[in-house]
Motif scaffolding. Structure first.
Motif, PDB file in Angstrom:
ATOM      1  N   ALA A 118      -3.050   9.483  -4.878  1.00  0.00           N
ATOM      2  CA  ALA A 118      -3.121   8.103  -5.362  1.00  0.00           C
ATOM      3  C   ALA A 118      -4.333   7.464  -4.699  1.00  0.00           C
ATOM      4  N   ARG A 157       2.143   1.927  -3.410  1.00  0.00           N
ATOM      5  CA  ARG A 157       1.164   2.556  -4.298  1.00  0.00           C
ATOM      6  C   ARG A 157       0.790   3.953  -3.825  1.00  0.00           C
ATOM      7  N   ARG A 158       1.381   4.368  -2.722  1.00  0.00           N
ATOM      8  CA  ARG A 158       1.190   5.732  -2.216  1.00  0.00           C
ATOM      9  C   ARG A 158      -0.246   6.040  -1.802  1.00  0.00           C
ATOM     10  N   THR A 159      -1.006   5.021  -1.420  1.00  0.00           N
ATOM     11  CA  THR A 159      -2.377   5.293  -1.019  1.00  0.00           C
ATOM     12  C   THR A 159      -2.544   5.298   0.496  1.00  0.00           C
ATOM     13  N   ARG A 166       7.608   4.631  12.584  1.00  0.00           N
ATOM     14  CA  ARG A 166       8.401   5.229  11.508  1.00  0.00           C
ATOM     15  C   ARG A 166       7.582   6.177  10.627  1.00  0.00           C
ATOM     16  N   ASP A 167       8.303   6.864   9.724  1.00  0.00           N
ATOM     17  CA  ASP A 167       7.672   7.693   8.706  1.00  0.00           C
ATOM     18  C   ASP A 167       7.005   6.793   7.672  1.00  0.00           C
ATOM     19  N   VAL A 168       5.851   7.217   7.234  1.00  0.00           N
ATOM     20  CA  VAL A 168       5.136   6.452   6.214  1.00  0.00           C
ATOM     21  C   VAL A 168       5.383   7.104   4.855  1.00  0.00           C
ATOM     22  N   TYR A 199      -8.408  16.108   4.351  1.00  0.00           N
ATOM     23  CA  TYR A 199      -7.070  16.208   3.770  1.00  0.00           C
ATOM     24  C   TYR A 199      -7.101  15.837   2.300  1.00  0.00           C
ATOM     25  N   ASP A 211      -1.739   7.329   2.760  1.00  0.00           N
ATOM     26  CA  ASP A 211      -2.144   8.576   3.423  1.00  0.00           C
ATOM     27  C   ASP A 211      -3.662   8.781   3.416  1.00  0.00           C
ATOM     28  N   LEU A 212      -4.331   8.186   2.415  1.00  0.00           N
ATOM     29  CA  LEU A 212      -5.792   8.319   2.390  1.00  0.00           C
ATOM     30  C   LEU A 212      -6.425   7.694   3.630  1.00  0.00           C
ATOM     31  N   ILE A 213      -5.953   6.496   4.005  1.00  0.00           N
ATOM     32  CA  ILE A 213      -6.517   5.844   5.187  1.00  0.00           C
ATOM     33  C   ILE A 213      -5.994   6.488   6.447  1.00  0.00           C
ATOM     34  N   LEU A 214      -4.707   6.820   6.448  1.00  0.00           N
ATOM     35  CA  LEU A 214      -4.120   7.394   7.665  1.00  0.00           C
ATOM     36  C   LEU A 214      -4.725   8.756   7.993  1.00  0.00           C
ATOM     37  N   ALA A 215      -5.265   9.443   6.991  1.00  0.00           N
ATOM     38  CA  ALA A 215      -5.874  10.743   7.259  1.00  0.00           C
ATOM     39  C   ALA A 215      -7.255  10.598   7.899  1.00  0.00           C
ATOM     40  N   GLU A 256       0.824  -1.202   0.000  1.00  0.00           N
ATOM     41  CA  GLU A 256       0.000   0.000   0.000  1.00  0.00           C
ATOM     42  C   GLU A 256       0.865   1.262   0.000  1.00  0.00           C
ATOM     43  N   LEU A 279     -13.986   5.434   2.679  1.00  0.00           N
ATOM     44  CA  LEU A 279     -13.392   6.460   3.539  1.00  0.00           C
ATOM     45  C   LEU A 279     -14.410   6.992   4.554  1.00  0.00           C
ATOM     46  N   HIS A 315      -7.225  13.423  13.151  1.00  0.00           N
ATOM     47  CA  HIS A 315      -7.687  12.949  11.835  1.00  0.00           C
ATOM     48  C   HIS A 315      -9.213  12.914  11.751  1.00  0.00           C
ATOM     49  N   VAL A 370       4.253   8.534   1.626  1.00  0.00           N
ATOM     50  CA  VAL A 370       2.972   9.020   1.111  1.00  0.00           C
ATOM     51  C   VAL A 370       3.183   9.734  -0.222  1.00  0.00           C
ATOM     52  N   PHE A 377       2.010  11.686   9.336  1.00  0.00           N
ATOM     53  CA  PHE A 377       2.451  10.624   8.430  1.00  0.00           C
ATOM     54  C   PHE A 377       3.949  10.454   8.599  1.00  0.00           C
ATOM     55  N   ILE A 378       4.639  11.567   8.805  1.00  0.00           N
ATOM     56  CA  ILE A 378       6.070  11.526   9.092  1.00  0.00           C
ATOM     57  C   ILE A 378       6.313  12.277  10.401  1.00  0.00           C
ATOM     58  N   ARG A 379       7.437  11.980  11.032  1.00  0.00           N
ATOM     59  CA  ARG A 379       7.671  12.527  12.373  1.00  0.00           C
ATOM     60  C   ARG A 379       8.715  13.628  12.328  1.00  0.00           C
ATOM     61  N   LEU A 419     -14.578   4.514   7.324  1.00  0.00           N
ATOM     62  CA  LEU A 419     -13.426   4.653   8.217  1.00  0.00           C
ATOM     63  C   LEU A 419     -13.616   5.837   9.168  1.00  0.00           C
ATOM     64  N   ARG A 420     -14.353   6.830   8.709  1.00  0.00           N
ATOM     65  CA  ARG A 420     -14.621   7.980   9.579  1.00  0.00           C
ATOM     66  C   ARG A 420     -15.835   7.743  10.462  1.00  0.00           C
TER      67      ARG A 420
END
Ligand code: ATP
Ligand code: MG
Lengths: 268, 299
Positions: B87, A106-108, A264-266, B81, A110-114, A103, B101, B76, A268, B53-55, B104-105
């Motif tokens: 992608a 495929r760079r997707t 860690r950093d993901v 966002y 961030d959609l779920i993590l957001a 995932e 989505l 979140h 995105v 997403f990153i620290r 998920l929310r």
């Protein structure tokens, strides 16, 4: 939330799940289907097997020709000790890789993590989906075995068939969880696939060749293929010790996946 | 009232590579805030750090009063966002993706989705794979707005949108802001940021160059005027003007860069017989040259 990720993971894989069910069903069906021929030509096959190098035979889960020609030995040699185990493991690794590293590739992600989905929930949901899908394939094998058992007169007991497919599923789950762990730790699809398949191939051959190569006998004890081989569930039923070992290894890998992914950093 | 976004010394290094360094920034509730910078300036890095997403290497980000690291999941739940490089799951239809989505929310967004899709003229029943890049971007916008979040974080939101959809998007921003909700958007297009934001920050090479009201930035912005005269004019006349930064004369054409008001230039030009005047608003690079060049020595 958790269940959405779980359901999506299953749904998006329904096509390949069906293919694996059909493929493994056919593999087991054909294996069982040719057994009567093997049984009839037992003398010829025994001679043939005895002329084979020991190592080659042990690759099929036993170095004893007579045992290899029993129903349990024969089905075990094809399903648990070689092609069946490898195919199911390949499926598991593809699922374990896709879960996180795939995932991110495929760079997707961030959609779920957001959304308010904890990283841990993503890992655990996808692990649950992986385990479910492996379970479905193992169940399909069980169904084929149960149906064929009286027809071909294999003489397997139901508990042994259940134990055999349960432990086969666990074997695949160990490698799938390894892929999940590497993916969680690195987020890199290539690395994940490489490490997981590399370890699979290496442990498979270590187990197979240990019969021939003395110094491999120590490492052999650490391979999941050996755990399944020595448990021999089709003949002996469920072995608690080997089941627990495989479960424990799986738990460690899943914990590593969560820990790695959370810290860690993901990409995105 | 807590600031929707508060950055305190926010810093992110990718190994030795600087993503952003020592960002201090406070966004106000209900404003549309523009985050301007050329490619590689650190806009997406800032957004990814704010969203956990990153620290960060050091420093902190506080979003809606919550800590970006400790309370990321709660944050979140309150934000929308739009990724800069969008992608999506190619095999899903637009509707399936938005449904996923929303699930998920944990919110029912069907009414909002229907109304946003209609506004953007977006067909939701096609597979993502089959969408044009503009339509993909619309799906991205719908998923950012559909749950009516109090804070929108949009990374280059107008990427790939045609002018009509852009207008619709600008209108949507005004509505959101009128409702007291806050928008933080990144862009490298100056005229866009001028049009739609109240305040803007300019970031370059990971450092914040300036944070100001748009009106203030406009006053300081540099324009380039290309004036063609019927017969060659005297460039010295323009060089003497206070707001002029540079003058170049080629044949009958004089090009001047102006920081601030162009009025004295036009008045001076009127002394000659003018054939044509072209005004270049300039891209970010030239428009904010003054901020940009200050940083060069600091490298
Ligand atoms: N994963 C990464 N690894 C290493 N360096 C990175 C990474 N992501 C970004 N960078 C670097 O950090 C800097 C800022 O990049 P960033 O993507 O934040 O810029 P941006 O302002 O969003 O640019 P653009 O307008 O092109 O989207 C750049 O120098 C970039 O090369
Ligand atoms: Mg960017």
């Amino acid at each position: 939330m958790l269940s959405s990720v779980y359901r999506e993971a299953l749904w998006s894989r329904r096509g390949s799940l069906l293919l694996y069910v059909i493929g493994m069903g056919l593999l087991v069906g054909i294996t069982v289907g040719v057994y009567p021929t093997v049984r009839e030509g037992a003398d010829t096959f025994t001679q043939l097997l005895e002329s084979m190098p020991q190592g080659l035979m042990s690759m099929f889960g036993s170095s004893d020709a007579a045992e290899l020609l029993t129903p349990a030995g024969f089905v075990n040699s094809r399903v648990n000790a070689s092609i069946g185990a490898i195919v199911l493991t390949v499926f598991a690794i593809s699922l374990g890789t896709a879960a996180i590293a795939g995932e991110e590739d495929r760079r997707t992600m961030d959609l779920i993590l957001a959304t308010p989905t904890p990283r841990r929930a993503i890992v655990l949901s996808r692990f649950a989906a992986m385990a479910s899908m492996i379970g479905v394939v193992a169940f399909a094998i069980l169904v084929v075995m149960v149906v064929a058992n009286p027809i071909v007169d294999l003489g397997f007991s139901l508990p042994n068939m259940i134990a055999s497919n349960f432990m086969l599923a666990l074997l695949a789950l160990v490698f799938g969880s390894l892929a999940l762990a590497v993916g969680g730790l690195t987020g890199k699809r290539g690395v994940t696939l490489g490490v997981a398949s590399g370890v699979t191939v290496a442990t498979f051959f270590i187990n197979g060749l240990a019969e021939l190569v003395d110094w491999l006998q120590g490492p052999q004890e650490l391979t999941p293929f050996y755990w399944l081989q020595r448990a021999n569930p089709l003949s002996k039923g469920l072995t608690i010790e080997d089941t627990l070992i495989m479960l424990a290894v799986t738990v460690v890998f899943v914990a590593l996946a969560v820990w790695g992914f959370e810290r860690r950093d993901v990409a995105v | 009232m807590t600031a929707p976004i508060f950055l305190d010394g926010l810093t992110k290094f990718y190994g030795p590579i600087r993503g952003i360094e020592d960002l201090d920034l406070e966004i106000r509730q209900g404003e549309v805030f523009g985050f301007l910078g050329p490619n590689g300036a650190g806009k997406s890095t800032t957004i990814s750090t704010i969203l956990d997403f990153i620290r960060p290497t050091r420093g902190t980000a506080t979003v809606l009063g919550l800590d970006s690291r400790r309370d990321s999941v709660a944050i979140h739940g309150k934000i929308g966002y739009l990724p800069g490089e969008l992608a999506m799951y190619e095999k899903m239809t637009g509707r399936e993706l938005l449904g996923y989505l929303s699930a998920l929310r944990g919110v029912d967004t069907s009414r909002q989705v229907a109304s946003l899709a209609e506004r953007f003229d977006l067909d939701l029943d096609r597979r993502i794979r089959g969408y044009s890049s503009g339509n993909r971007q619309k799906v991205g916008l719908v998923q950012a707005f559909m749950h009516r979040p109090e804070l929108l974080i949009l990374d280059e939101p107008t990427n790939g949108l045609d002018p009509i959809v852009q207008q619709e998007f600008y209108a949507l921003l005004r509505e959101v802001s009128a409702e007291g909700r806050t928008v933080f958007l990144s862009s490298h297009i100056l005229p866009e940021v001028e049009r739609i934001t109240d305040r803007a920050a300019i970031i370059r090479r990971g450092r914040l160059m300036v944070v100001a009201e748009i009106e203030e930035l406009k006053r300081q912005a540099q324009h380039r005027l290309e004036m063609t005269f019927v017969s060659p004019a005297d460039p010295e006349v323009f060089r003497a003007l206070e707001t002029v930064r540079s003058v170049a004369a080629v044949d009958r054409t004089i090009t001047v860069t102006v920081a601030g008001s162009v009025d004295p230039v036009v008045k001076a030009a009127a002394a000659f017989e003018v054939e044509n005047i072209v005004s270049h608003d300039g891209d970010l690079e030239s428009a904010f040259l003054s901020y940009y060049s200050e940083d060069d020595d600091a490298e």
